[in-house]
Design an enzyme around this catalytic site. Structure first.
Site, PDB file in Angstrom:
ATOM      1  N   ARG A 155      13.799  40.356  33.885  1.00  0.00           N
ATOM      2  CA  ARG A 155      13.953  38.917  34.220  1.00  0.00           C
ATOM      3  C   ARG A 155      13.591  37.780  33.320  1.00  0.00           C
ATOM      4  O   ARG A 155      13.713  36.752  33.417  1.00  0.00           O
ATOM      5  CB  ARG A 155      13.798  38.542  35.603  1.00  0.00           C
ATOM      6  CG  ARG A 155      14.372  39.438  36.628  1.00  0.00           C
ATOM      7  CD  ARG A 155      14.338  39.085  38.018  1.00  0.00           C
ATOM      8  NE  ARG A 155      14.871  37.988  38.534  1.00  0.00           N
ATOM      9  CZ  ARG A 155      14.743  37.477  39.696  1.00  0.00           C
ATOM     10  NH1 ARG A 155      13.900  37.885  40.617  1.00  0.00           N
ATOM     11  NH2 ARG A 155      15.287  36.138  39.926  1.00  0.00           N
ATOM     12  N   CYS A 156      12.671  38.449  32.496  1.00  0.00           N
ATOM     13  CA  CYS A 156      11.849  37.591  31.605  1.00  0.00           C
ATOM     14  C   CYS A 156      12.301  37.431  30.203  1.00  0.00           C
ATOM     15  O   CYS A 156      12.413  38.622  29.657  1.00  0.00           O
ATOM     16  CB  CYS A 156      10.470  37.872  31.403  1.00  0.00           C
ATOM     17  SG  CYS A 156       9.507  37.052  30.114  1.00  0.00           S
ATOM     18  N   GLY A 157      12.858  36.316  29.714  1.00  0.00           N
ATOM     19  CA  GLY A 157      13.392  36.362  28.297  1.00  0.00           C
ATOM     20  C   GLY A 157      12.294  36.714  27.206  1.00  0.00           C
ATOM     21  O   GLY A 157      12.963  37.546  26.200  1.00  0.00           O
TER      22      GLY A 157
END
Length: 113
Positions: A9-11
Site C-alpha cells: 500500500r506504500c508507493g
C-alpha cells in the site's frame, strides 16, 4: 539472498520493489504487515541498519502518536511496539547479507545491491 520488507500500500515500497525486479537479482518479498518479524528478526534488522530502534519507527503514524509519543521507552519496548503494530515499521527495508538499508530515498538501495 536479498530481502525486501514490503508494504504494497506504500508507493515508495512499490517503487523499490519495481527497482529490485528491474535489477535482475534474486530477492524475497516479505510482506511484513502479514508476516510480522519476530523480536530476534527485528533486532537483527536494526543491527544491520546500524541504527537505534526509534529510528525505524514511523513516528507520524496515528498509532504512535496516540499510544507511544512522549513516553519513556526502552529499546526493547520500542521494538515490541513495532511487533504489535507493524505499520510503525519504516519501509521499505532491503537486507542483503549483513547489510540493510531503508530505501527512502530509493538511491539508498544502490549501496547494498
Amino acid at each position: 539472498m536479498i530481502k525486501i520488507y514490503h508494504n504494497s500500500r506504500c508507493g515508495k515500497s512499490r517503487e523499490c520493489l519495481a527497482f529490485l525486479e528491474d535489477s535482475g537479482k534474486e530477492f524475497e518479498v516479505i510482506k511484513y504487515l502479514e508476516n510480522v518479524p519476530t523480536l530476534n528478526e527485528l533486532k537483527s534488522i536494526i543491527e544491520k541498519l546500524n541504527i537505534k530502534p526509534i529510528e525505524l519507527v514511523r513516528q507520524k503514524e496515528k498509532i504512535w502518536i496516540e499510544n507511544f509519543k512522549n513516553k519513556t521507552m526502552s529499546e526493547d519496548e520500542i521494538i515490541q511496539a513495532m511487533i504489535s503494530s507493524p505499520i510503525l515499521i519504516e519501509r521499505p527495508i532491503i537486507v542483503n547479507g549483513n547489510k540493510a538499508v531503508i530505501a527512502r530515498p530509493l538511491e539508498n538501495a544502490l549501496t547494498i545491491l
